[in-house]
Write an enzyme that holds these catalytic residues in place. Sequence first.
Site, PDB file in Angstrom:
ATOM      1  N   ASP A 191     -25.435   4.980  77.093  1.00  0.00           N
ATOM      2  CA  ASP A 191     -25.510   3.539  76.865  1.00  0.00           C
ATOM      3  C   ASP A 191     -26.400   3.341  75.632  1.00  0.00           C
ATOM      4  O   ASP A 191     -27.607   3.546  75.693  1.00  0.00           O
ATOM      5  CB  ASP A 191     -26.106   2.858  78.110  1.00  0.00           C
ATOM      6  N   ARG A 244      -3.113  -7.954  76.848  1.00  0.00           N
ATOM      7  CA  ARG A 244      -4.051  -7.094  77.592  1.00  0.00           C
ATOM      8  C   ARG A 244      -4.024  -5.684  77.017  1.00  0.00           C
ATOM      9  O   ARG A 244      -5.039  -5.023  76.878  1.00  0.00           O
ATOM     10  CB  ARG A 244      -3.705  -7.084  79.096  1.00  0.00           C
ATOM     11  N   TYR A 291     -30.854   0.078  83.251  1.00  0.00           N
ATOM     12  CA  TYR A 291     -30.542  -1.348  83.354  1.00  0.00           C
ATOM     13  C   TYR A 291     -30.176  -1.665  84.812  1.00  0.00           C
ATOM     14  O   TYR A 291     -29.345  -0.972  85.416  1.00  0.00           O
ATOM     15  CB  TYR A 291     -29.388  -1.687  82.399  1.00  0.00           C
ATOM     16  N   LYS A 342     -25.833  -7.914  73.311  1.00  0.00           N
ATOM     17  CA  LYS A 342     -27.208  -7.803  72.861  1.00  0.00           C
ATOM     18  C   LYS A 342     -27.249  -7.700  71.325  1.00  0.00           C
ATOM     19  O   LYS A 342     -26.882  -8.636  70.664  1.00  0.00           O
ATOM     20  CB  LYS A 342     -27.861  -6.608  73.553  1.00  0.00           C
TER      21      LYS A 342
HETATM   22  C1  LIG Z   1     -27.276  -6.041  79.296  1.00  0.00           C
HETATM   23  C2  LIG Z   1     -27.083  -4.587  79.460  1.00  0.00           C
HETATM   24  C3  LIG Z   1     -25.957  -4.085  80.112  1.00  0.00           C
HETATM   25  C4  LIG Z   1     -24.906  -4.988  80.727  1.00  0.00           C
HETATM   26  O1  LIG Z   1     -24.190  -5.674  79.760  1.00  0.00           O
HETATM   27  P1  LIG Z   1     -23.523  -7.131  79.966  1.00  0.00           P
HETATM   28  O2  LIG Z   1     -22.954  -7.440  78.644  1.00  0.00           O
HETATM   29  O3  LIG Z   1     -24.627  -8.051  80.392  1.00  0.00           O
HETATM   30  O4  LIG Z   1     -22.512  -6.982  81.041  1.00  0.00           O
HETATM   31  C5  LIG Z   1     -25.819  -2.710  80.177  1.00  0.00           C
HETATM   32  N1  LIG Z   1     -26.743  -1.878  79.660  1.00  0.00           N
HETATM   33  C6  LIG Z   1     -27.849  -2.337  79.037  1.00  0.00           C
HETATM   34  C7  LIG Z   1     -28.828  -1.371  78.465  1.00  0.00           C
HETATM   35  C8  LIG Z   1     -28.059  -3.701  78.918  1.00  0.00           C
HETATM   36  O5  LIG Z   1     -29.160  -4.159  78.321  1.00  0.00           O
END
Ligand SMILES: *Cc1c(COP(=O)(O)O)cnc(C)c1O
Length: 384
Positions: A169, A45, A97, A194
Amino acid sequence: MRLETRLAQIGTKKETGTGAVSFPVYFSTAYEHRSGGSTGYDYARTANPTRDVLEESIARLEGGDEGFACSSGMAAIHTVMGLFKKGDHFIVSIDLYGGTYRLFQKVLSHYGLSFTFVDLRNPEEVEKALQPNTRGIFIESPTNPLMRVIDLKAICQWAKKQGLCVIADNTFMTPYFQQPLLLGADIVVHSATKYLGGHNDVLAGLIVAKEKELAERIRFVQNSIGATLGPLDSWLLMRGMKTLALRMQKHQQNAQLLADFLARHRLVDKVFYPSLDPAGKKILDEQARGYGGMISFRVKDAGQVPHFLKNLKVIAFTESLGGVESLLTYPATQTHADVPAAIREKTGVCDRLLRLSAGIEHIDDLVSDLDQALEQAAIQTGWK
Ligand SMILES: *Cc1c(COP(=O)(O)O)cnc(C)c1O
């Protein structure tokens, strides 16, 4: 070294024992203290050799000091929010998001954190949202799903004066197109599920911090919470990232062509893509290296949406983005279902809005699929 080179060589020359080009997956959760002391690894961890290589790579790619790999994008955002305490307030992009909105409003608000959602393109709104207990700003740029471009440099300069921590983000752009830390942000987070992973086969999140002191605090929270990325997923993510540069170029090329096609289509009301918005384009031309692969568009008639979705043959009606396959999302019922309808309508995430993640397929197949699905939907709803 240039970004493309760093990406292609993630994990190579790191394994000194055998010369393995692809860095090995270390499954061991425990590490023996053979000479009485730690080898640098004690318990998985806290640190794992495979995860370490990934964390070091993303830190370099984003121009930060240290990286952290988490079990999902949400785990990464939750870990970052663990830096703050009861009573702290945040200014947040109103177009966001849906899962982040849910974490902030429906989970972290119960722990005494509070959030004001504003249009971060409007400096007056941002200024007005500032409170004596404001500690941070959470930014997506371009925003999800309306593709609004935020002037990251200007916001970061303002935030610095107020002593705020800027969290960006960077999921939509990836470091290939945009490096928020170099524009003044303190922390970058990613849903690596993504574009970074890129193949719709690994769920992961990443954090990069600009300064060592901040990084140490994140390390403490990450180890305490324990939402860390497993070794096999770390390896899958690194393998995906090796082709990020090639993929992003193709995603963007297809997105631009699809945006142009949709903007001309008789059944489409409006297209949201950064290069089609002069103000957004100007900012990205100065602060980024591209416009990304995400497009949103509004059709003229909400009644056509269910038919359109059913008629798609090449593009998948799916709740994700950033993979090699083109995916189409209906934010009102999928990614943004947890955002109250009144707020969605106000921000423009209405029931006529669709979000398209342009894949790397041949452009002709994508254009003809969208065209036939739109035209079929028009026929099925009695449009001429
Ligand atoms: C999908 C997404 C998230 C969340 O991520 P996960 O891997 O699904 O937990 C956060 N921010 C954006 C812009 C996203 O597209």
